[in-house]
Design a protein around this motif. Structure first.
Motif, mmCIF file in Angstrom:
data_model
loop_
_atom_site.group_PDB
_atom_site.id
_atom_site.type_symbol
_atom_site.label_atom_id
_atom_site.label_comp_id
_atom_site.label_asym_id
_atom_site.label_seq_id
_atom_site.Cartn_x
_atom_site.Cartn_y
_atom_site.Cartn_z
ATOM 1 N N ARG A 64 -83.833 -18.166 34.841
ATOM 2 C CA ARG A 64 -83.349 -18.398 33.060
ATOM 3 C C ARG A 64 -83.531 -16.788 32.576
ATOM 4 N NH1 ARG A 64 -86.066 -21.416 27.964
ATOM 5 N NH2 ARG A 64 -84.431 -21.140 26.737
ATOM 6 N N MET A 65 -84.362 -16.513 33.000
ATOM 7 C CA MET A 65 -84.691 -15.187 32.623
ATOM 8 C C MET A 65 -83.531 -14.075 32.882
ATOM 9 S SD MET A 65 -88.587 -14.088 32.369
ATOM 10 C CE MET A 65 -89.510 -14.451 33.731
ATOM 11 N N GLN A 122 -90.887 -16.412 26.961
ATOM 12 C CA GLN A 122 -90.638 -16.060 25.604
ATOM 13 C C GLN A 122 -90.321 -14.365 25.381
ATOM 14 O OE1 GLN A 122 -92.460 -19.016 22.671
ATOM 15 N NE2 GLN A 122 -92.407 -20.603 24.859
ATOM 16 N N THR A 123 -91.019 -13.991 25.833
ATOM 17 C CA THR A 123 -91.113 -12.089 25.668
ATOM 18 C C THR A 123 -89.982 -11.816 25.451
ATOM 19 O OG1 THR A 123 -93.279 -12.243 25.141
ATOM 20 C CG2 THR A 123 -92.242 -10.366 25.676
ATOM 21 N N ALA A 124 -89.618 -11.820 26.888
ATOM 22 C CA ALA A 124 -88.353 -11.774 28.048
ATOM 23 C C ALA A 124 -86.521 -11.987 27.233
ATOM 24 C CB ALA A 124 -88.097 -12.239 29.384
ATOM 25 N N LEU A 125 -87.264 -13.218 26.321
ATOM 26 C CA LEU A 125 -85.487 -13.637 26.015
ATOM 27 C C LEU A 125 -86.104 -13.087 24.433
ATOM 28 C CD1 LEU A 125 -85.520 -17.313 26.788
ATOM 29 C CD2 LEU A 125 -84.348 -15.290 28.181
ATOM 30 N N ASP A 126 -86.953 -12.326 23.643
ATOM 31 C CA ASP A 126 -86.968 -12.156 22.836
ATOM 32 C C ASP A 126 -86.609 -10.072 22.412
ATOM 33 O OD1 ASP A 126 -87.119 -14.280 20.647
ATOM 34 O OD2 ASP A 126 -89.757 -14.393 21.474
ATOM 35 N N VAL A 132 -84.538 -5.681 29.936
ATOM 36 C CA VAL A 132 -85.874 -5.777 30.015
ATOM 37 C C VAL A 132 -85.850 -6.365 31.602
ATOM 38 C CG1 VAL A 132 -87.137 -8.359 29.769
ATOM 39 C CG2 VAL A 132 -86.047 -7.558 28.554
ATOM 40 N N TYR A 133 -87.169 -5.843 31.735
ATOM 41 C CA TYR A 133 -87.172 -5.876 33.623
ATOM 42 C C TYR A 133 -88.832 -6.824 33.763
ATOM 43 C CZ TYR A 133 -83.280 -2.106 33.867
ATOM 44 O OH TYR A 133 -82.690 -1.819 33.966
ATOM 45 N N VAL A 134 -88.350 -7.347 34.856
ATOM 46 C CA VAL A 134 -90.061 -8.801 35.255
ATOM 47 C C VAL A 134 -90.172 -8.570 36.627
ATOM 48 C CG1 VAL A 134 -89.835 -10.801 35.235
ATOM 49 C CG2 VAL A 134 -88.947 -9.952 33.823
ATOM 50 N N ALA A 135 -91.422 -8.275 36.846
ATOM 51 C CA ALA A 135 -92.049 -7.915 38.376
ATOM 52 C C ALA A 135 -92.178 -9.763 38.650
ATOM 53 C CB ALA A 135 -92.887 -6.987 37.925
ATOM 54 N N GLY A 153 -79.886 -12.482 31.066
ATOM 55 C CA GLY A 153 -79.960 -11.125 31.375
ATOM 56 C C GLY A 153 -81.418 -9.628 32.204
ATOM 57 N N ALA A 154 -82.177 -10.487 32.128
ATOM 58 C CA ALA A 154 -83.594 -10.338 32.713
ATOM 59 C C ALA A 154 -83.260 -9.461 34.090
ATOM 60 C CB ALA A 154 -84.488 -10.643 32.586
#
Length: 197
Positions: free
Chosen positions: A154-155, A121-125, A133-136, A159-160
């Motif tokens: 999904r992230m 939810q944080t990533a999408l917001d 946005v990057y996710v490890a 676009g993450a």
């Protein structure tokens, strides 16, 4: 190679001055249900240490700490005060996001738990707010594999950018041959903890 001839860096790469690390809800009462939690905390700890070495901005949140407890000790001792929240998304921490934007930070690397709830939810917001946005992927976790995998997919589709803790550390570092590089290399050479089932 002549430094005057070095080509510009890709806009896809995180830099130490335009990126922040956001540690999401790695709390004592949530961790026991997360598979590979020791490795997860180890990767997050390495990201925090690398961020401090390279002067990358760092912040952390806690979801309803009265009920879910404080941040896990190995991380809490490295972090400043954590931001409390009730929303699953960290968009509730608008003052922090405004401060980062004013500081020229437009990229945020996310780590923490759970991948399919607070992290997603944080990533999408954040994407909706115009952040990159990057996710490890090796520093986020969920109780169930299907939730973890689906959230990453999904992230990414939204676009993450998926990365890993070690990749992020070297991306922030940019070059070899510096004292900072030696410290980042030391972090990269650490052995992961042995998980006990």
């Amino acid at each position: 190679m002549d430094r005057d001839q070095v080509l510009p860096r890709s806009p896809e790469l995180m830099g130490p001055h335009d990126t922040a690390l956001l540690v999401i809800d790695v709390q004592q009462r949530l961790l026991p249900a997360i598979p590979n939690r020791e490795t997860l905390v180890w990767n997050i700890r390495r990201l925090i240490d690398a961020a401090k070495i390279l002067n990358v901005a760092v912040a952390a949140t806690e979801q309803y700490p009265k009920g879910l407890g404080a941040t896990a000790a190995p991380l809490a001792e490295r972090l400043g005060p954590r931001l409390e929240k009730l929303m699953f998304s960290c968009r509730e921490c608008s003052a922090l996001l405004d401060d980062w934007r004013r500081a020229g930070i437009h990229r945020i690397l996310l780590c923490g738990i759970e991948t399919h709830v607070c992290v997603q939810q944080t990533a999408l917001d954040l994407l909706g707010l115009g952040f990159r946005v990057y996710v490890a992927a090796d520093a986020v976790g969920s109780r169930y594999e299907a939730d973890y995998r689906t959230a990453l997919r999904r992230m990414e589709l939204c676009g993450a950018v998926l990365t890993t803790a070690e990749s992020a550390m070297f991306e922030w570092c940019v070059r070899a041959g510096t004292p900072e590089f030696r410290e980042i290399s030391r972090l990269a050479k650490e052995s992961p903890p042995s998980e006990i089932a």
